[in-house]
Write a protein that holds these residues in place. Structure first.
Motif, PDB file in Angstrom:
ATOM      1  N   GLU A  19      -8.988 -12.361  28.814  1.00 46.83           N
ATOM      2  CA  GLU A  19     -10.441 -12.308  28.789  1.00 46.83           C
ATOM      3  C   GLU A  19     -10.914 -10.919  28.369  1.00 46.83           C
ATOM      4  O   GLU A  19     -10.442  -9.899  28.870  1.00 46.83           O
ATOM      5  CB  GLU A  19     -10.978 -12.632  30.181  1.00 46.83           C
ATOM      6  CG  GLU A  19     -12.476 -12.757  30.250  1.00 46.83           C
ATOM      7  CD  GLU A  19     -12.899 -13.205  31.644  1.00 46.83           C
ATOM      8  OE1 GLU A  19     -13.816 -12.574  32.198  1.00 46.83           O
ATOM      9  OE2 GLU A  19     -12.314 -14.172  32.164  1.00 46.83           O
ATOM     10  N   LYS A  20     -11.836 -10.879  27.425  1.00 48.47           N
ATOM     11  CA  LYS A  20     -12.375  -9.609  26.952  1.00 48.47           C
ATOM     12  C   LYS A  20     -13.466  -9.131  27.899  1.00 48.47           C
ATOM     13  O   LYS A  20     -14.397  -9.868  28.194  1.00 48.47           O
ATOM     14  CB  LYS A  20     -12.945  -9.767  25.537  1.00 48.47           C
ATOM     15  CG  LYS A  20     -13.404  -8.447  24.916  1.00 48.47           C
ATOM     16  CD  LYS A  20     -13.892  -8.661  23.484  1.00 48.47           C
ATOM     17  CE  LYS A  20     -14.343  -7.352  22.858  1.00 48.47           C
ATOM     18  NZ  LYS A  20     -14.841  -7.556  21.471  1.00 48.47           N
ATOM     19  N   ILE A  21     -13.322  -7.919  28.400  1.00 47.73           N
ATOM     20  CA  ILE A  21     -14.272  -7.362  29.352  1.00 47.73           C
ATOM     21  C   ILE A  21     -15.212  -6.403  28.622  1.00 47.73           C
ATOM     22  O   ILE A  21     -14.774  -5.523  27.875  1.00 47.73           O
ATOM     23  CB  ILE A  21     -13.552  -6.616  30.497  1.00 47.73           C
ATOM     24  CG1 ILE A  21     -12.621  -7.578  31.247  1.00 47.73           C
ATOM     25  CG2 ILE A  21     -14.549  -5.987  31.446  1.00 47.73           C
ATOM     26  CD1 ILE A  21     -13.312  -8.705  31.959  1.00 47.73           C
ATOM     27  N   LYS A  36     -13.354 -11.629  40.680  1.00 45.60           N
ATOM     28  CA  LYS A  36     -14.016 -12.542  39.751  1.00 45.60           C
ATOM     29  C   LYS A  36     -15.395 -12.879  40.301  1.00 45.60           C
ATOM     30  O   LYS A  36     -15.591 -12.912  41.522  1.00 45.60           O
ATOM     31  CB  LYS A  36     -13.206 -13.821  39.558  1.00 45.60           C
ATOM     32  CG  LYS A  36     -11.803 -13.583  39.011  1.00 45.60           C
ATOM     33  CD  LYS A  36     -11.056 -14.892  38.857  1.00 45.60           C
ATOM     34  CE  LYS A  36      -9.619 -14.653  38.439  1.00 45.60           C
ATOM     35  NZ  LYS A  36      -8.842 -13.995  39.516  1.00 45.60           N
ATOM     36  N   LEU A  37     -16.346 -13.144  39.392  1.00 47.33           N
ATOM     37  CA  LEU A  37     -17.730 -13.382  39.793  1.00 47.33           C
ATOM     38  C   LEU A  37     -18.277 -14.628  39.106  1.00 47.33           C
ATOM     39  O   LEU A  37     -18.103 -14.819  37.904  1.00 47.33           O
ATOM     40  CB  LEU A  37     -18.577 -12.156  39.447  1.00 47.33           C
ATOM     41  CG  LEU A  37     -20.055 -12.157  39.861  1.00 47.33           C
ATOM     42  CD1 LEU A  37     -20.533 -10.730  40.129  1.00 47.33           C
ATOM     43  CD2 LEU A  37     -20.957 -12.779  38.790  1.00 47.33           C
ATOM     44  N   GLY A  38     -18.953 -15.451  39.906  1.00 49.94           N
ATOM     45  CA  GLY A  38     -19.673 -16.599  39.381  1.00 49.94           C
ATOM     46  C   GLY A  38     -21.122 -16.535  39.821  1.00 49.94           C
ATOM     47  O   GLY A  38     -21.451 -15.902  40.830  1.00 49.94           O
ATOM     48  N   ASP A  44     -23.938 -21.621  34.064  1.00 47.96           N
ATOM     49  CA  ASP A  44     -23.151 -21.137  32.919  1.00 47.96           C
ATOM     50  C   ASP A  44     -23.641 -19.742  32.537  1.00 47.96           C
ATOM     51  O   ASP A  44     -24.139 -19.506  31.433  1.00 47.96           O
ATOM     52  CB  ASP A  44     -23.284 -22.109  31.746  1.00 47.96           C
ATOM     53  CG  ASP A  44     -22.287 -21.788  30.626  1.00 47.96           C
ATOM     54  OD1 ASP A  44     -21.288 -21.092  30.912  1.00 47.96           O
ATOM     55  OD2 ASP A  44     -22.527 -22.214  29.486  1.00 47.96           O
ATOM     56  N   VAL A  45     -23.526 -18.829  33.490  1.00 49.63           N
ATOM     57  CA  VAL A  45     -23.978 -17.443  33.336  1.00 49.63           C
ATOM     58  C   VAL A  45     -22.895 -16.544  33.914  1.00 49.63           C
ATOM     59  O   VAL A  45     -22.287 -16.877  34.943  1.00 49.63           O
ATOM     60  CB  VAL A  45     -25.309 -17.201  34.089  1.00 49.63           C
ATOM     61  CG1 VAL A  45     -25.699 -15.719  34.040  1.00 49.63           C
ATOM     62  CG2 VAL A  45     -26.418 -18.056  33.510  1.00 49.63           C
ATOM     63  N   LYS A  61     -14.569 -10.029  35.616  1.00 52.14           N
ATOM     64  CA  LYS A  61     -13.884 -11.261  35.236  1.00 52.14           C
ATOM     65  C   LYS A  61     -14.675 -12.480  35.681  1.00 52.14           C
ATOM     66  O   LYS A  61     -15.311 -12.470  36.730  1.00 52.14           O
ATOM     67  CB  LYS A  61     -12.482 -11.300  35.858  1.00 52.14           C
ATOM     68  CG  LYS A  61     -11.518 -10.288  35.265  1.00 52.14           C
ATOM     69  CD  LYS A  61     -10.144 -10.412  35.913  1.00 52.14           C
ATOM     70  CE  LYS A  61      -9.166  -9.406  35.325  1.00 52.14           C
ATOM     71  NZ  LYS A  61      -7.820  -9.513  35.979  1.00 52.14           N
ATOM     72  N   LYS A  62     -14.616 -13.525  34.873  1.00 55.29           N
ATOM     73  CA  LYS A  62     -15.386 -14.728  35.134  1.00 55.29           C
ATOM     74  C   LYS A  62     -14.713 -15.615  36.173  1.00 55.29           C
ATOM     75  O   LYS A  62     -13.494 -15.844  36.115  1.00 55.29           O
ATOM     76  CB  LYS A  62     -15.560 -15.521  33.841  1.00 55.29           C
ATOM     77  CG  LYS A  62     -16.325 -14.774  32.756  1.00 55.29           C
ATOM     78  CD  LYS A  62     -16.363 -15.572  31.467  1.00 55.29           C
ATOM     79  CE  LYS A  62     -17.102 -14.809  30.367  1.00 55.29           C
ATOM     80  NZ  LYS A  62     -17.105 -15.559  29.095  1.00 55.29           N
ATOM     81  N   LEU A  63     -15.501 -16.094  37.113  1.00 56.32           N
ATOM     82  CA  LEU A  63     -15.049 -17.101  38.062  1.00 56.32           C
ATOM     83  C   LEU A  63     -15.308 -18.455  37.416  1.00 56.32           C
ATOM     84  O   LEU A  63     -16.438 -18.927  37.379  1.00 56.32           O
ATOM     85  CB  LEU A  63     -15.803 -16.969  39.387  1.00 56.32           C
ATOM     86  CG  LEU A  63     -15.432 -17.957  40.485  1.00 56.32           C
ATOM     87  CD1 LEU A  63     -13.994 -17.749  40.944  1.00 56.32           C
ATOM     88  CD2 LEU A  63     -16.377 -17.821  41.677  1.00 56.32           C
ATOM     89  N   HIS A  64     -14.267 -19.056  36.882  1.00 58.92           N
ATOM     90  CA  HIS A  64     -14.449 -20.280  36.111  1.00 58.92           C
ATOM     91  C   HIS A  64     -14.528 -21.519  36.996  1.00 58.92           C
ATOM     92  O   HIS A  64     -15.276 -22.444  36.697  1.00 58.92           O
ATOM     93  CB  HIS A  64     -13.306 -20.432  35.096  1.00 58.92           C
ATOM     94  CG  HIS A  64     -13.350 -19.440  33.983  1.00 58.92           C
ATOM     95  ND1 HIS A  64     -14.272 -19.500  32.970  1.00 58.92           N
ATOM     96  CD2 HIS A  64     -12.593 -18.340  33.739  1.00 58.92           C
ATOM     97  CE1 HIS A  64     -14.081 -18.499  32.123  1.00 58.92           C
ATOM     98  NE2 HIS A  64     -13.066 -17.777  32.571  1.00 58.92           N
TER      99      HIS A  64
END
Length: 303
Positions: free
Chosen positions: A4-6, A212-214, A224-225, A231-234
């Motif tokens: 994942e690109k940060i 990770k963050l959602g 979807d933000v 890092k994304k919490l998918h």
């Protein structure tokens, strides 16, 4: 899987060393707040902040720093004094157990503390020492780290005035045991005029893969933000136990403020207070998609 690109802000590309960045900010303490905030904003985003007629959340937080100064905010950012604020709102049951408060790290009675505890400097972020076992840490190391935090010169950094007059103390409190998955989930509710509008959910802070963050709405639907730079919490998560009680707690703590972020934990239904903050990321926050910055900005009605 492609890594994942940060997102990396402009200023971090120019000044790669964090210690160097802090030194530069300290040297520039004499700059007026309004000028420095505009410089910092440009260095982060590569665009000029509109503070006269702000529309973005990131811009309105800069306005908030410059123009809204309720003395109660200083009490609320102080990790010791905010406990009284929580009690005054009738929520003493959500506070962690307090073991001691010290004005100097040298005064810590290490032997009298339980095997597990957390020692916090009451002013600022990321100044917490988590002790899972006293046998793994020497008192001298504990004292040295806390003393270094307390003795560091107060820099204006993000120009968040509410931290300037906090009297330095050390809070020693209960260690919160992780949940079954070995993690401690952090729920950060964004409130405007006393009403929670959305929240961050942070996972894996202490696990190998990293934080990770959602972003969720107040029905606990995942949006979807994403917050750039984290890092994304998918995966979607189950709604925590007693989520409606969490919302009720948040409303009680948020009332009276144009904007505040209320942080809570929920450990198998036990709701625990984290902190209050008024300037998420000091206002230097970028979202994917960028439109969310405007959407949150529309929620924030400036006084």
């Amino acid at each position: 899987m492609v890594p994942e690109k940060i997102y990396v802000p402009i200023y971090k590309k120019i000044l790669r060393s964090k210690s160097l960045r802090l030194k530069v900010l300290s040297i520039l303490d004499f700059f007026p707040d309004k000028i420095m905030i505009k410089i910092q904003y440009f260095m982060y985003f590569g665009r000029v902040a509109d503070i006269k007629q702000p529309k973005r959340f990131s811009e309105k937080l800069q306005w908030y720093k410059l123009n809204y100064r309720d003395p109660l905010m200083t009490k609320c950012v102080d990790k010791v004094c905010v406990r009284d604020f929580v009690r005054e709102r009738g929520l003493s049951d959500i506070l962690t157990t307090e073991y001691a408060v010290y004005h100097s790290a040298e005064d810590i009675e290490f032997e009298a503390l339980p095997e597990k505890f957390v020692a916090k400097y009451n002013n600022g972020a990321q100044r917490n020492l988590i002790v899972r076992s006293k046998k793994d840490i020497h008192k001298a190391d504990l004292v040295n780290k806390l003393t270094s935090w307390m003795s560091a010169p107060l820099s204006k950094l993000g120009r968040e005035w509410s931290y300037y007059d906090v009297v330095g103390k050390i809070l020693v409190e209960e260690y919160l045991e992780p949940e079954e998955d070995g993690d401690l989930t952090d729920y950060k509710f964004f409130c405007f005029n006393g009403e929670p509008m959305f929240l961050y959910v942070l996972k894996d802070r202490f696990l190998n893969d990293g934080l990770k963050l959602g972003v969720y709405d107040t029905q606990f639907n995942k949006l979807d933000v994403y917050r750039a730079g984290i890092k994304k919490l998918h995966q979607g998560l189950a709604k925590p136990k007693d989520f409606e009680r969490m919302l009720d707690v948040v409303r009680k703590l948020a009332v009276g403020f144009p904007h505040v972020r209320v942080d809570l934990y929920n450990i198998d239904g036990r709701i625990v207070f984290g902190e209050l903050t008024f300037y998420d990321g000091s206002g230097y926050i970028s979202y994917e998609p960028d439109e969310f910055d405007f959407k949150v900005g529309s929620m924030f009605k400036l006084p």
